[in-house]
Design an enzyme around this catalytic site. Sequence first.
Site, PDB file in Angstrom:
ATOM      1  N   GLU A  50       0.833  -1.221   0.000  1.00  0.00           N
ATOM      2  CA  GLU A  50       0.000   0.000   0.000  1.00  0.00           C
ATOM      3  C   GLU A  50       0.865   1.268   0.000  1.00  0.00           C
ATOM      4  O   GLU A  50       0.501   2.260  -0.633  1.00  0.00           O
ATOM      5  CB  GLU A  50      -0.961  -0.049   1.201  1.00  0.00           C
ATOM      6  N   GLU A  59      -3.540  -9.749   3.721  1.00  0.00           N
ATOM      7  CA  GLU A  59      -4.301  -9.487   4.945  1.00  0.00           C
ATOM      8  C   GLU A  59      -5.381 -10.550   5.198  1.00  0.00           C
ATOM      9  O   GLU A  59      -5.704 -10.855   6.344  1.00  0.00           O
ATOM     10  CB  GLU A  59      -4.976  -8.098   4.848  1.00  0.00           C
TER      11      GLU A  59
END
Length: 696
Positions: A104, A124
């Site tokens: 990210e 995740e």
Amino acid sequence: MDTPVTYEAHGEIGVIRVNNPPVNATGIAVREGLVAAADEFAASPQKVAVLVAEGRTFIAGADIKEFGQTPKEPHLPDVIAHIEALEKPVVCVIHGTALGGGCEVALGSHYRVAVKGARMGLPEVNLGLIPGAGGTQRLPRLIGMIPACEMFTSGRQVGAEECLQLGLVDALSDKTPFDAGMEFAQSVLDQGKGVRRVSEMEVAPYDEADLQALKSAIARKQRGHVCHLRGIEAAVAGGKLPFAEGMKIERQAFWELMQTPQRAAMIHAFFSERKTASLPELKGVTPRPLDHIGVIGGGTMGGGIAVSCLLSGLKVTLIERDTKAAQKARDGIAKTLADSVKRGKLKAEKREALLAEALVTSDDYNSLAEVDLVIEAVFESMEVKKDVFTKLDAICKQGAVLASNTSYLDIDAIAAMTKRPQDVLGLHFFSPAHVMKLLEIVDAEKTAPEVLATGFALAKALKKIPVRAGVCDGFIGNRILSKYRAAGDHMVLEGASPFQIDKVLVDFGFAMGPYAVADLAGIDIGYLTRQRLAPTRDKRERFGEWGDALYHKGRLGRKTGRGHYIYDEQSPKGRPDPEVEEIIAEERKAKGITPREFTDAEIVERYMAAMINEGAKVVGEGIALRPLDVDVTKLYGYGFPRFRGGPMHYADHIGLDTVLATIKAQAQADDFFWQPAPLLEQLVNEGRNFSSLNEG
Ligand code: T1G
């Protein structure tokens, strides 16, 4: 304290350097450091900045150790927004694994360069979460909705070449991260390129049908998990809105998932599988060399172990009783390797090289004289083991490690068959051995520390998840299995249908129920186990005998097309065989049992209570070091649902007092089977739980 993020000037190029070993996780100090470095760059005369990390990998995510604590500002999404908002371009260089928050951060940069061997991913979901720092909002804008959703719901690590094809990175380089960054930054300068914010990009149109197909595949494959589809929901909803609105949706979903038991369970699994691999008592103990492995027996287990070793770069000498059997073993290994080639997991020429140079098959034990470690995988009888270990004791070089793949026999007794019991241990693989991740490493009474360390070194070389187990019948996994299987059989005798039990446990999250597993393993396995235990069975012990009836009817399960289920063209995955219910009804009648209804909840309660209780006994007796060792064993060897964290973690979740109450209630009817584990009673009395024993 030194900040883990520094800024340095190199002429017109600034360099933001992250250095937070072991994996540059974005803990609070890194987040603060990134904001400070971005501000320093903004205020500096440098025209472009390179964001690079030290050590073996770029940022591998948020600091998982901070999860569950009160989050401190600046939050990662804000740090990334701060970098993206800069008026001068930032070039992010990816090496090693840019995962989760690391990926990210790269998406928040204006340009991305990947060096050779780099991988990017949003794993995740493996922690019961979704990307929480813009991944579900920026990735679809950069590479498209479908590839983005596929990437963050699979959690897979995407290789550098594919990242370039996807448009996830702008360039590849085979230079060092610093040089790759400087070179690309210079090209940005030379071409007068400015900032390029992913958040300002639009999500390209996509086919709704593709999205539906992806969602149905996930619903099938990730049954029971809540995060995957929640992530897609956030990406799709946010993709239709201005970026800031989309981020709110992602944040909401992320924080809701952070509160779920699934997140706690999967993070418990993440750290537990790393803890079982590093035994405190082996700190500083040097394992013996591991280059050449001997394998005795070329059957399903021996062949799988040989393949696992070959695929990990080890030389293998496999011994069979005669040359015909040795050739059959080689053919079996060659076929398994061919399957790996077909699945793109192995290059054809590599397969040829392994078969020609790394694998020796023979019937001559003398060819084991120079191996470093030998694994016996022959028929499960002490007589046969005695013959094998006597030969190994005579032939193998001093210092060779002698291991047995037995799944329940007494390793101390096997070690005593040799003059070097200190060099003997158990290495219990799970079938198929080249696929299953779990390796139970059985530490016998006389096993030397460096021999145990060598077992763990082999596990690391084979990329297995090792669990140290003490010596007892069935070690950790099979011992506990025998108890919850028995609890299942007791419920069948009392009136439950084996098919109801299988369905309830599949709904609970297991890939398969115990009776479907029995059919897969073979009804003869259960039959032989009952035969083996019969002479010493306590007469108070209740046990099901319908399996013997199936055995005598030649219904051995999948391998004969019929067991508890019928397997044919109509139902290749099996359909319940009504005749099994009749056979069971006969047995109940013969035993004077009046059957009764079972609720799904009661089935889970009793099945899990039996599993947890035996798990507590195994920990209490030191067969397993900690409750987490039981959890990892069940997660990686017995299909326990990862989103529940393992039986001991699950017990903490439902409350040990609740589990103990179930056991005591059941003991009213059967106090022989339901004897509460002393450790469980102690923890309940002390108001503690299993995780309190996992610390340290
Ligand atoms: N946080 C904290 N510690 C970590 C960590 C992390 N993200 N990753 C690894 N470690 C520790 C690990 O416990 C071990 O410690 C050591 O580093 C080496 O790891 C907002 C919310 C990077 C591929 O899920 O997959 O970002 O045991 O033994 O085999 O969207 O670690 O030595 O004390 O595994 O070479 C997303 C998790 C987080 C990646 C390296 N990231 N890590 O594998 O070494 S969520 C991940 C891995 C997130 C954002 C969200 C692997 C690895 P110790 P290791 P390895």
